[in-house]
Design an enzyme around this catalytic site. Structure first.
Site, short mmCIF file in Angstrom:
data_model
loop_
_atom_site.label_atom_id
_atom_site.label_comp_id
_atom_site.label_asym_id
_atom_site.label_seq_id
_atom_site.Cartn_x
_atom_site.Cartn_y
_atom_site.Cartn_z
N SER A 137 0.85 -1.19 0.00
CA SER A 137 0.00 0.00 0.00
C SER A 137 0.88 1.23 0.00
O SER A 137 2.05 1.18 0.44
CB SER A 137 -0.89 -0.01 1.25
OG SER A 137 -1.57 1.23 1.41
N TYR A 150 -2.22 -0.48 10.25
CA TYR A 150 -2.24 -0.92 8.86
C TYR A 150 -0.98 -0.44 8.14
O TYR A 150 -0.34 -1.19 7.40
CB TYR A 150 -3.48 -0.38 8.16
CG TYR A 150 -3.62 -0.78 6.72
CD1 TYR A 150 -4.13 -2.03 6.38
CD2 TYR A 150 -3.28 0.09 5.69
CE1 TYR A 150 -4.29 -2.40 5.05
CE2 TYR A 150 -3.43 -0.27 4.37
CZ TYR A 150 -3.94 -1.52 4.05
OH TYR A 150 -4.08 -1.87 2.73
#
Length: 265
Positions: A137, A150
């Site tokens: 990501s 995350y």
């Protein structure tokens, strides 16, 4: 790499980016194993692409091994492993911290990549090489205040890919990460309104899928490709941090198998 006759295993393949990659690879001639905990949606995607579905909890090493074994039994080998399974956290490190949820998130987002690489490597080597792509990501490349845990997961995936790249290239296995910004998937459901209110574009999943195909075709070991709306995807250029030096002032370089100095390089 072209894809006709290749065999691909895709974790988290029941929806979102995983399902998009499954469809794209099947359209290009690959045989696809869709691996997910969502049996209903996963089987639907597998049926759609004339592939096979397997229930796979990526937090479990044996489940990853079983998915790779199915690919080899069903299609004769494995050429591509797309380690895509991922979840958002929904908590921070303050009063809302949830230790049980934390272990689940770490298990899916990081352990799932580690176990997936470990399971896929022998099969890829039996084919003389292949490709592993982990879905990381942009949160692994830049700070992610909306979801710091995350971001930590994805930064770990980026670090793992960069470290494995030069080591596994010697075995003909190319390891990459794809690092998308916000895309239209279930993972942003809890904060989609927030990011849109801030003017952040939400990408169509196909933009991310196109980046996966580009990485499979042109990626070099250890590269982490960013995917941002409105600009072409390419490897992220990491800065070079200050490195160690010997007592005589020589720079020490980290190679795939040992440490060397400038004079030895």
């Amino acid at each position: 790499m072209e894809f006709d006759g290749k065999v691909a295993l895709i974790t988290g393949g029941a929806n979102g980016i995983g399902a998009g990659v499954a469809r794209a690879l099947a359209e290009l001639g690959a045989r696809v194993v869709v691996a997910d905990v969502d049996q209903e949606r996963g089987k639907a995607v597998a049926d759609e692409v004339d592939g096979v579905f397997t229930h796979c909890d990526v937090r479990d090493p044996e489940s990853n091994q079983a998915a790779v074994g199915l690919a080899e039994r069903q299609f004769g080998g494995l050429d591509i492993a797309v380690l895509n399974a991922g979840i958002a956290t929904g908590f921070g490190l303050g009063e809302d911290f949830d230790p049980e949820r934390y272990r689940t998130v770490m298990g899916v987002n990081l352990d799932g990549v580690v176990y997936g690489v470990n399971a896929a490597l022998p099969a890829l080597k039996r084919r003389g090489g292949g490709h592993i792509i982990a879905t990381a990501s942009m949160a692994g490349l830049v700070a992610m205040p909306l979801d710091p845990v995350y971001g930590a997961n994805k930064a770990a995936v980026v670090g793992l890919v960069r470290a494995l790249g030069p080591v596994l290239s010697a075995d003909g296995v190319t390891v990459n990460a794809v690092c998308p910004s916000f895309a239209e998937t279930a993972i942003i459901t809890g904060f989609k309104d927030t990011i849109q209110a801030a003017g952040m574009p939400v990408m169509d999943v196909r933009e991310v899928v196109d980046a996966f195909l580009a990485v499979l075709r042109r990626g070099k070991g250890g590269e982490c490709w960013f995917v941002q709306s409105g600009r072409p995807s390419e490897p992220f250029a990491f800065g070079t941090p200050p490195g160690p030096r010997t007592a005589d002032g020589e720079r020490v370089a980290v190679r795939s198998d040992r440490l060397t100095t400038d004079q030895e390089a």
